[in-house]
Enzyme design. Structure first.
Site, mmCIF file in Angstrom:
data_model
loop_
_atom_site.group_PDB
_atom_site.id
_atom_site.type_symbol
_atom_site.label_atom_id
_atom_site.label_comp_id
_atom_site.label_asym_id
_atom_site.label_seq_id
_atom_site.Cartn_x
_atom_site.Cartn_y
_atom_site.Cartn_z
ATOM 1 N N CYS A 111 0.880 -1.169 0.000
ATOM 2 C CA CYS A 111 0.000 0.000 0.000
ATOM 3 C C CYS A 111 0.914 1.213 0.000
ATOM 4 O O CYS A 111 1.590 1.486 0.984
ATOM 5 C CB CYS A 111 -0.907 -0.004 1.231
ATOM 6 S SG CYS A 111 -1.948 1.455 1.338
ATOM 7 N N GLU A 141 -3.440 1.173 -6.232
ATOM 8 C CA GLU A 141 -2.415 0.272 -6.752
ATOM 9 C C GLU A 141 -2.266 0.555 -8.236
ATOM 10 O O GLU A 141 -3.194 1.040 -8.886
ATOM 11 C CB GLU A 141 -2.790 -1.202 -6.544
ATOM 12 C CG GLU A 141 -2.660 -1.701 -5.135
ATOM 13 C CD GLU A 141 -1.253 -1.673 -4.560
ATOM 14 O OE1 GLU A 141 -0.282 -1.375 -5.297
ATOM 15 O OE2 GLU A 141 -1.127 -1.920 -3.355
#
Length: 195
Positions: free
Chosen positions: A2, A97
């Site tokens: 992340c 992402e």
């Protein structure tokens, strides 16, 4: 992994959603990146509170801050062992992402829960008390094609236990799993992709 996330919610909503007595301090901006001061919620002082902490732990063995910690190795890595009772929530409305489809260009994907505006990622507060790392796990099946890791998004019923410093890590470790509710991924530059 992340590496970016967003908190696109008014602090009064955060206060209500996480049962805070006082409104938490707002982060600077909506999209959070490593080293930013990000909103966290913990119970370290004996009461649930919101604080801004620097995203990324300073470590001797790397010049870059450690922004993520793998759930599978938390209890065995010397870096994280002292932090296992220093647990926190990291409120978010989505995380990002980058995906590269076969033969395609890199795409920024915004991943969020379909059933709620705000969710909480599992975090660990650094020994300095002023930094945080986000815990990651293997991805939920519906987003595995985007990335091989995801932040641990706690189910709402697991959040209080995660930040309860009186509970041993072994009692809350099982909550560090892929999100088991519906996720949605939107290509930031194009149309939504539904899973």
């Amino acid at each position: 992994m992340c590496g970016k996330f967003e908190v696109k919610a008014a602090m009064k909503k955060v206060k209500k959603r996480f049962g805070l007595k006082l409104s938490p301090p707002p982060p600077q901006g909506i999209e959070m990146a490593p080293t930013d001061r990000i909103l966290t919620i913990d119970g370290q002082s004996g009461q649930v509170r919101g604080r801004l902490l620097g995203w990324g732990l300073k470590v001797d063995w790397d010049a870059k801050p450690l922004i993520n910690a793998r759930a599978e190795t938390l209890s065995t890595k010397a870096t994280f062992h002292p932090l296992l009772q220093r647990r926190c929530l990291v409120p978010a409305t989505a995380y990002f992402e980058w995906s590269r489809p076969p033969g395609g260009a890199k795409q920024k994907m915004r991943i969020h829960a379909k059933d709620s505006e705000l969710f909480a990622m599992a975090g660990l507060i650094g020994e300095d008390g002023d930094s945080v790392t986000i815990v990651t796990c293997r991805p939920a099946p519906e987003i595995a094609m985007i990335h091989d890791r995801m932040p641990v998004i706690l189910n709402p019923e697991d959040e209080a236990a995660w930040i309860d410093a009186g509970r041993a890590f072994k009692d809350v470790e099982k909550r560090l799993r892929p999100y088991d509710r519906d996720l949605r991924a939107d290509n930031v530059d194009q149309h939504p992709v539904l899973f």
